[in-house]
Design an enzyme around this catalytic site. Structure first.
Site, PDB file in Angstrom:
ATOM      1  N   ARG A  28       0.822  -1.218   0.000  1.00  0.00           N
ATOM      2  CA  ARG A  28       0.000   0.000   0.000  1.00  0.00           C
ATOM      3  C   ARG A  28       0.855   1.266   0.000  1.00  0.00           C
ATOM      4  O   ARG A  28       0.455   2.295   0.572  1.00  0.00           O
ATOM      5  CB  ARG A  28      -0.958   0.040   1.200  1.00  0.00           C
ATOM      6  CG  ARG A  28      -2.055  -1.009   1.155  1.00  0.00           C
ATOM      7  CD  ARG A  28      -3.064  -0.767   2.263  1.00  0.00           C
ATOM      8  NE  ARG A  28      -3.908  -1.923   2.456  1.00  0.00           N
ATOM      9  CZ  ARG A  28      -4.419  -2.304   3.633  1.00  0.00           C
ATOM     10  NH1 ARG A  28      -4.158  -1.604   4.724  1.00  0.00           N
ATOM     11  NH2 ARG A  28      -5.180  -3.366   3.717  1.00  0.00           N
ATOM     12  N   ARG A  32      -3.295   6.454   1.199  1.00  0.00           N
ATOM     13  CA  ARG A  32      -3.886   7.569   1.932  1.00  0.00           C
ATOM     14  C   ARG A  32      -2.939   8.265   2.909  1.00  0.00           C
ATOM     15  O   ARG A  32      -3.260   9.339   3.408  1.00  0.00           O
ATOM     16  CB  ARG A  32      -5.127   7.073   2.691  1.00  0.00           C
ATOM     17  CG  ARG A  32      -6.272   6.707   1.779  1.00  0.00           C
ATOM     18  CD  ARG A  32      -7.471   6.207   2.559  1.00  0.00           C
ATOM     19  NE  ARG A  32      -7.224   4.905   3.178  1.00  0.00           N
ATOM     20  CZ  ARG A  32      -8.066   4.295   3.998  1.00  0.00           C
ATOM     21  NH1 ARG A  32      -9.203   4.891   4.327  1.00  0.00           N
ATOM     22  NH2 ARG A  32      -7.776   3.111   4.487  1.00  0.00           N
ATOM     23  N   ARG A  41      -7.061  11.697  -5.353  1.00  0.00           N
ATOM     24  CA  ARG A  41      -8.364  11.034  -5.177  1.00  0.00           C
ATOM     25  C   ARG A  41      -9.505  12.045  -5.152  1.00  0.00           C
ATOM     26  O   ARG A  41     -10.587  11.780  -5.695  1.00  0.00           O
ATOM     27  CB  ARG A  41      -8.364  10.206  -3.885  1.00  0.00           C
ATOM     28  CG  ARG A  41      -9.752   9.625  -3.598  1.00  0.00           C
ATOM     29  CD  ARG A  41      -9.780   8.558  -2.559  1.00  0.00           C
ATOM     30  NE  ARG A  41     -11.162   8.222  -2.212  1.00  0.00           N
ATOM     31  CZ  ARG A  41     -11.539   7.131  -1.589  1.00  0.00           C
ATOM     32  NH1 ARG A  41     -10.638   6.244  -1.243  1.00  0.00           N
ATOM     33  NH2 ARG A  41     -12.798   6.902  -1.312  1.00  0.00           N
ATOM     34  N   ASP A  78      -7.059  -2.451  -6.963  1.00  0.00           N
ATOM     35  CA  ASP A  78      -7.694  -3.078  -5.800  1.00  0.00           C
ATOM     36  C   ASP A  78      -7.879  -4.554  -6.088  1.00  0.00           C
ATOM     37  O   ASP A  78      -8.094  -4.939  -7.245  1.00  0.00           O
ATOM     38  CB  ASP A  78      -9.048  -2.425  -5.505  1.00  0.00           C
ATOM     39  CG  ASP A  78      -9.583  -2.847  -4.147  1.00  0.00           C
ATOM     40  OD1 ASP A  78     -10.353  -3.831  -4.090  1.00  0.00           O
ATOM     41  OD2 ASP A  78      -9.215  -2.221  -3.140  1.00  0.00           O
ATOM     42  N   TYR A 154     -14.714 -11.833   0.410  1.00  0.00           N
ATOM     43  CA  TYR A 154     -15.453 -10.613   0.108  1.00  0.00           C
ATOM     44  C   TYR A 154     -16.725 -10.902  -0.681  1.00  0.00           C
ATOM     45  O   TYR A 154     -17.765 -10.265  -0.478  1.00  0.00           O
ATOM     46  CB  TYR A 154     -14.571  -9.656  -0.689  1.00  0.00           C
ATOM     47  CG  TYR A 154     -13.508  -8.976   0.135  1.00  0.00           C
ATOM     48  CD1 TYR A 154     -13.806  -7.876   0.934  1.00  0.00           C
ATOM     49  CD2 TYR A 154     -12.187  -9.426   0.113  1.00  0.00           C
ATOM     50  CE1 TYR A 154     -12.828  -7.241   1.684  1.00  0.00           C
ATOM     51  CE2 TYR A 154     -11.202  -8.797   0.859  1.00  0.00           C
ATOM     52  CZ  TYR A 154     -11.531  -7.703   1.643  1.00  0.00           C
ATOM     53  OH  TYR A 154     -10.556  -7.085   2.390  1.00  0.00           O
TER      54      TYR A 154
END
Length: 361
Positions: A28, A32, A41, A78, A154
């Site tokens: 990652r 963020r 973003r 993703d 998921y």
């Protein structure tokens, strides 16, 4: 895409070849914790707006490389793009994580599941090609996918989960349905990663993020077996270059000896595993990747540096000289936290490079 690599340290370490320092990249690493990522973003309007736009995906993939002298880039995307292409309706609510509009929870939904048309994922492959060109040989590019089991978690849960109740209930009550989901996922992931390789990825990684939630026995049958199926179908080389394959199972330390038999070049480890003991358990035929606790990056810079040295020392002296031998790729034991101070990443990368050079003497 033909620019020669100016820094091939990561690829050499993946192939258990000697390097002058231990390469480092971070799961990652484009994300963020970087203000420039948050700004991009905001321009994109949403996470999927960011991930499906080739220019934005290229921009955020390269952002950490402008700040830190990392030894590899990883595609910004993703793991849930594959089930989204299956028609499950992926969305990301701000602060809530991913959600599927049509989770796979009954026999009819499982029967309707099929390997997606890879054209639906063209935006990913176009991003790989764009990023590879933009890198211009600076460092290698890693492509990735979720493992069949992790995607199934998921798909059945409909999003993230604290207890994995729905997916585990399906696994235990209807193992036939779970095996069907996993078989479809394995075929889809294999095609997806091969298309990334063809688009320009120079290594690929399988994230088995939720393999560690399984019981012994269930892990081997429902996670490990399908990861092995994916690996068996992956391209070993492209354009005359070997394509290393990395497998990371969070919580997989219990099964290191069995994972050591996987047909891959690198095993990623979370922070619960001692690298020296992992090296003994796996043997010399795999490179190891990991495994600093991401929370270390909230400590003071001098403590970050000390913990980096501890991880490097736990692996021990890496291979030097000709031929192949034990090698280490420094990484975190899971993805970097969104609140991580960027200055501490500077301290980490600097220390890994400096101290690992000292180790080689």
């Amino acid at each position: 895409m033909t620019a020669p690599l100016r820094n091939d340290t990561f690829l050499r370490a993946c192939l258990r070849q000697a390097t002058d320092h231990t390469p480092v990249w971070l799961m990652r690493q484009a994300g963020r914790y970087l203000p420039e990522y948050r700004a991009t973003r905001a321009r994109a309007g949403s996470f999927m707006g960011l991930a499906t736009n080739v220019d934005y995906a290229t921009e955020v993939t390269l952002q950490p490389l402008e700040r830190f002298p990392l030894d590899a880039a990883i595609l910004f995307s993703d793991i849930l793009t594959v089930p989204d292409a299956m028609g499950l309706g992926l969305s990301f609510a701000e602060g809530e994580g991913p959600r599927f509009a049509s989770p796979v929870r009954d026999e009819a939904a499982v029967a309707a599941l099929s390997v997606p048309d890879l054209d639906k994922l063209r935006y990913v492959f176009d991003a790989v090609t764009s990023i590879r060109r933009a890198l211009d040989g600076r460092v290698p590019l890693i492509g990735f996918s979720g493992s069949p089991w992790t995607l199934a978690c998921y798909m059945v849960e409909g999003g993230g989960s604290d207890d994995y109740r729905r997916v585990k209930t399906l696994m235990y009550s209807r193992p036939d349905l779970m095996h069907r989901i996993l078989a479809v996922n394995a075929e889809a992931v294999t095609g997806y990663l091969n298309a990334q390789i063809e688009a320009g990825a120079q290594a690929v990684m399988v994230f088995d993020s939720w393999g560690g939630v399984l019981a012994d026995g269930a892990f081997q049958a429902f996670s490990l077996a399908y990861t092995a199926r994916v690996l068996s179908g992956l391209k070993r080389s492209h354009d005359g270059q070997t394509i290393p394959r990395i497998v990371f199972t969070k919580g997989g330390g219990l099964w290191l000896q069995e994972m050591g038999q996987l047909d891959c070049e690198v095993l990623g480890l979370d922070w619960t595993v001692n690298l020296g003991r992992a090296r003994e358990a796996v043997g010399a035929h795999k490179a190891l990747q990991g495994n600093l606790d991401p929370t270390v990056l909230f400590a003071a810079p001098e403590q970050v540096r000390a913990e980096a040295r501890r991880v490097l020392d736990s692996f021990g002296r890496p291979h030097q000289g000709t031929g192949q031998g034990p090698t280490h790729i420094f990484n975190l034991g899971h993805g970097i936290n969104q609140h991580t101070p960027a200055d501490n990443v500077v301290a980490l990368v600097d220390e890994v490079h400096a101290y690992s050079r000292q180790q080689r003497g």
